[in-house]
Design a protein around this motif. Structure first.
Motif, PDB file in Angstrom:
ATOM      1  N   PRO A  71       1.033  -1.139  -0.123  1.00  0.00           N
ATOM      2  CA  PRO A  71       0.045  -0.018  -0.241  1.00  0.00           C
ATOM      3  C   PRO A  71       0.950   1.176  -0.119  1.00  0.00           C
ATOM      4  CG  PRO A  71      -0.576  -1.559   1.805  1.00  0.00           C
ATOM      5  CD  PRO A  71       0.438  -2.048   1.320  1.00  0.00           C
ATOM      6  N   PRO A  72       0.263   2.184  -0.751  1.00  0.00           N
ATOM      7  CA  PRO A  72       1.215   3.543  -0.659  1.00  0.00           C
ATOM      8  C   PRO A  72       1.264   4.320   0.539  1.00  0.00           C
ATOM      9  CG  PRO A  72      -0.754   3.931  -2.200  1.00  0.00           C
ATOM     10  CD  PRO A  72      -0.767   2.377  -1.432  1.00  0.00           C
ATOM     11  N   LEU A  73       2.310   5.095   0.648  1.00  0.00           N
ATOM     12  CA  LEU A  73       2.418   5.873   1.860  1.00  0.00           C
ATOM     13  C   LEU A  73       1.837   7.280   1.302  1.00  0.00           C
ATOM     14  CD1 LEU A  73       3.302   6.456   4.842  1.00  0.00           C
ATOM     15  CD2 LEU A  73       5.524   6.670   3.922  1.00  0.00           C
ATOM     16  N   PRO A  74       0.592   7.709   1.447  1.00  0.00           N
ATOM     17  CA  PRO A  74      -0.066   9.069   1.088  1.00  0.00           C
ATOM     18  C   PRO A  74       0.572  10.026   1.933  1.00  0.00           C
ATOM     19  CG  PRO A  74      -1.739   7.870   2.004  1.00  0.00           C
ATOM     20  CD  PRO A  74      -0.714   7.007   2.048  1.00  0.00           C
ATOM     21  N   VAL A  75       0.941  11.201   1.639  1.00  0.00           N
ATOM     22  CA  VAL A  75       1.044  12.427   2.110  1.00  0.00           C
ATOM     23  C   VAL A  75       0.430  13.782   1.201  1.00  0.00           C
ATOM     24  CG1 VAL A  75       2.914  13.976   3.305  1.00  0.00           C
ATOM     25  CG2 VAL A  75       3.285  11.594   3.356  1.00  0.00           C
ATOM     26  N   PRO A  76      -0.517  14.244   1.433  1.00  0.00           N
ATOM     27  CA  PRO A  76      -0.978  15.205   0.922  1.00  0.00           C
ATOM     28  C   PRO A  76      -0.157  16.574   0.720  1.00  0.00           C
ATOM     29  CG  PRO A  76      -2.699  14.650   2.519  1.00  0.00           C
ATOM     30  CD  PRO A  76      -1.207  13.952   2.729  1.00  0.00           C
ATOM     31  N   PRO A  77       0.278  17.156  -0.490  1.00  0.00           N
ATOM     32  CA  PRO A  77       1.431  18.123  -0.604  1.00  0.00           C
ATOM     33  C   PRO A  77       0.858  19.422   0.313  1.00  0.00           C
ATOM     34  CG  PRO A  77       0.032  17.934  -2.653  1.00  0.00           C
ATOM     35  CD  PRO A  77      -0.401  16.808  -1.702  1.00  0.00           C
ATOM     36  N   GLU A  78      -0.253  19.673   0.369  1.00  0.00           N
ATOM     37  CA  GLU A  78      -0.553  20.998   1.289  1.00  0.00           C
ATOM     38  C   GLU A  78      -0.287  20.672   2.880  1.00  0.00           C
ATOM     39  OE1 GLU A  78      -4.476  18.539   1.090  1.00  0.00           O
ATOM     40  OE2 GLU A  78      -2.992  19.191  -0.583  1.00  0.00           O
ATOM     41  N   ALA A  79       0.033  19.285   3.234  1.00  0.00           N
ATOM     42  CA  ALA A  79       0.129  18.942   4.492  1.00  0.00           C
ATOM     43  C   ALA A  79       1.742  19.095   4.732  1.00  0.00           C
ATOM     44  CB  ALA A  79      -0.422  17.634   4.818  1.00  0.00           C
ATOM     45  N   VAL A  80       2.482  19.168   4.041  1.00  0.00           N
ATOM     46  CA  VAL A  80       3.927  19.279   4.010  1.00  0.00           C
ATOM     47  C   VAL A  80       4.383  20.532   4.649  1.00  0.00           C
ATOM     48  CG1 VAL A  80       6.223  18.849   2.940  1.00  0.00           C
ATOM     49  CG2 VAL A  80       4.344  17.631   2.190  1.00  0.00           C
ATOM     50  N   THR A  81       5.103  20.422   5.712  1.00  0.00           N
ATOM     51  CA  THR A  81       5.309  21.655   6.485  1.00  0.00           C
ATOM     52  C   THR A  81       7.056  21.679   6.524  1.00  0.00           C
ATOM     53  OG1 THR A  81       5.460  20.344   8.744  1.00  0.00           O
ATOM     54  CG2 THR A  81       3.859  21.490   8.254  1.00  0.00           C
ATOM     55  N   GLU A  82       7.642  20.811   6.133  1.00  0.00           N
ATOM     56  CA  GLU A  82       9.232  20.826   5.960  1.00  0.00           C
ATOM     57  C   GLU A  82       9.790  19.814   5.183  1.00  0.00           C
ATOM     58  OE1 GLU A  82      13.139  20.924   9.058  1.00  0.00           O
ATOM     59  OE2 GLU A  82      11.108  20.695   9.970  1.00  0.00           O
ATOM     60  N   VAL A  83      10.834  19.949   4.399  1.00  0.00           N
ATOM     61  CA  VAL A  83      11.529  18.908   3.667  1.00  0.00           C
ATOM     62  C   VAL A  83      13.068  18.993   3.785  1.00  0.00           C
ATOM     63  CG1 VAL A  83      11.981  18.323   1.290  1.00  0.00           C
ATOM     64  CG2 VAL A  83       9.574  19.002   1.957  1.00  0.00           C
ATOM     65  N   ARG A  84      13.579  18.312   4.152  1.00  0.00           N
ATOM     66  CA  ARG A  84      15.082  18.058   4.497  1.00  0.00           C
ATOM     67  C   ARG A  84      15.961  17.187   3.808  1.00  0.00           C
ATOM     68  NH1 ARG A  84      13.293  18.168  10.033  1.00  0.00           N
ATOM     69  NH2 ARG A  84      13.823  16.288  10.347  1.00  0.00           N
ATOM     70  N   VAL A  85      17.136  17.202   3.339  1.00  0.00           N
ATOM     71  CA  VAL A  85      17.915  16.272   2.736  1.00  0.00           C
ATOM     72  C   VAL A  85      19.087  16.112   3.604  1.00  0.00           C
ATOM     73  CG1 VAL A  85      19.208  15.506   0.630  1.00  0.00           C
ATOM     74  CG2 VAL A  85      17.144  16.683   0.467  1.00  0.00           C
ATOM     75  N   ASP A  86      19.514  14.988   4.066  1.00  0.00           N
ATOM     76  CA  ASP A  86      20.588  14.824   4.729  1.00  0.00           C
ATOM     77  C   ASP A  86      21.404  13.521   4.058  1.00  0.00           C
ATOM     78  OD1 ASP A  86      20.026  16.476   7.071  1.00  0.00           O
ATOM     79  OD2 ASP A  86      19.026  14.635   7.775  1.00  0.00           O
ATOM     80  N   ARG A  87      22.572  13.402   4.268  1.00  0.00           N
ATOM     81  CA  ARG A  87      23.723  12.392   3.506  1.00  0.00           C
ATOM     82  C   ARG A  87      24.148  11.616   4.716  1.00  0.00           C
ATOM     83  NH1 ARG A  87      23.280  16.809   0.697  1.00  0.00           N
ATOM     84  NH2 ARG A  87      22.916  17.024  -1.487  1.00  0.00           N
ATOM     85  N   THR A  88      24.115  10.357   4.426  1.00  0.00           N
ATOM     86  CA  THR A  88      24.709   9.465   5.396  1.00  0.00           C
ATOM     87  C   THR A  88      25.698   8.423   4.578  1.00  0.00           C
ATOM     88  OG1 THR A  88      23.121   7.849   5.459  1.00  0.00           O
ATOM     89  CG2 THR A  88      22.851   9.405   6.877  1.00  0.00           C
ATOM     90  N   ARG A  89      26.521   7.818   5.029  1.00  0.00           N
ATOM     91  CA  ARG A  89      27.527   6.727   4.483  1.00  0.00           C
ATOM     92  C   ARG A  89      26.610   5.605   4.357  1.00  0.00           C
ATOM     93  NH1 ARG A  89      33.466   6.658   5.533  1.00  0.00           N
ATOM     94  NH2 ARG A  89      33.996   8.851   5.560  1.00  0.00           N
ATOM     95  N   LEU A  90      25.551   5.140   5.138  1.00  0.00           N
ATOM     96  CA  LEU A  90      25.132   4.036   4.997  1.00  0.00           C
ATOM     97  C   LEU A  90      23.827   3.814   3.948  1.00  0.00           C
ATOM     98  CD1 LEU A  90      24.788   1.029   5.992  1.00  0.00           C
ATOM     99  CD2 LEU A  90      23.708   1.863   7.959  1.00  0.00           C
TER     100      LEU A  90
END
Length: 126
Positions: A71-90
């Motif tokens: 089943p998909p994990l739905p997140v409505p676009p208007e509900a998004v409050t923050e978007v972050r990108v991190d980088r990890t080795r693993l």
């Protein structure tokens, strides 16, 4: 909506995953599509704890992770409050999407920063 748009995205990300994996991607899309829903962008990503990548697709209605017939994990676009990108080795590039439903983490995201910017732009214009 023409279902083939989302099906094409799911198949592109499934790539050479074999007939069973591609059929599961199609079934997932067919079971979850909303009237008038269209993909806006797409990338490949993994949900934590999963080995195979799925299609991470922001649509006109929501952000979906389409993977292996789950089943998909739905997140409505208007509900998004923050978007972050991190980088990890693993886990490679990690995308964090925060919404009232909670924080959603996607790992090993392909081209995470341009994808995140697309989400930020969509979330702020909603």
């Amino acid at each position: 909506m023409d279902r083939t748009d989302l099906i094409d995205v799911a198949l592109d990300v499934a790539g050479g995953g074999g007939h069973e994996r591609r059929a599961a991607a199609v079934r997932t899309v067919q079971a979850t599509i909303a009237p008038g829903e269209r993909p806006v962008a797409a990338t490949a990503a993994r949900h934590p704890g999963h080995f195979h990548k799925g299609a991470l697709v922001p649509t006109t209605h929501r952000l979906l992770l389409l993977k292996d017939g789950e089943p998909p994990l739905p997140v409505p676009p208007e509900a998004v409050t923050e978007v972050r990108v991190d980088r990890t080795r693993l886990n490679g590039e990690v995308l964090q999407v925060v919404a009232p439903t909670g924080a959603h983490r996607f790992e090993d995201v392909v081209e995470a920063e341009p994808f995140a910017e697309r989400l930020r732009t969509g979330a702020s214009s909603a």
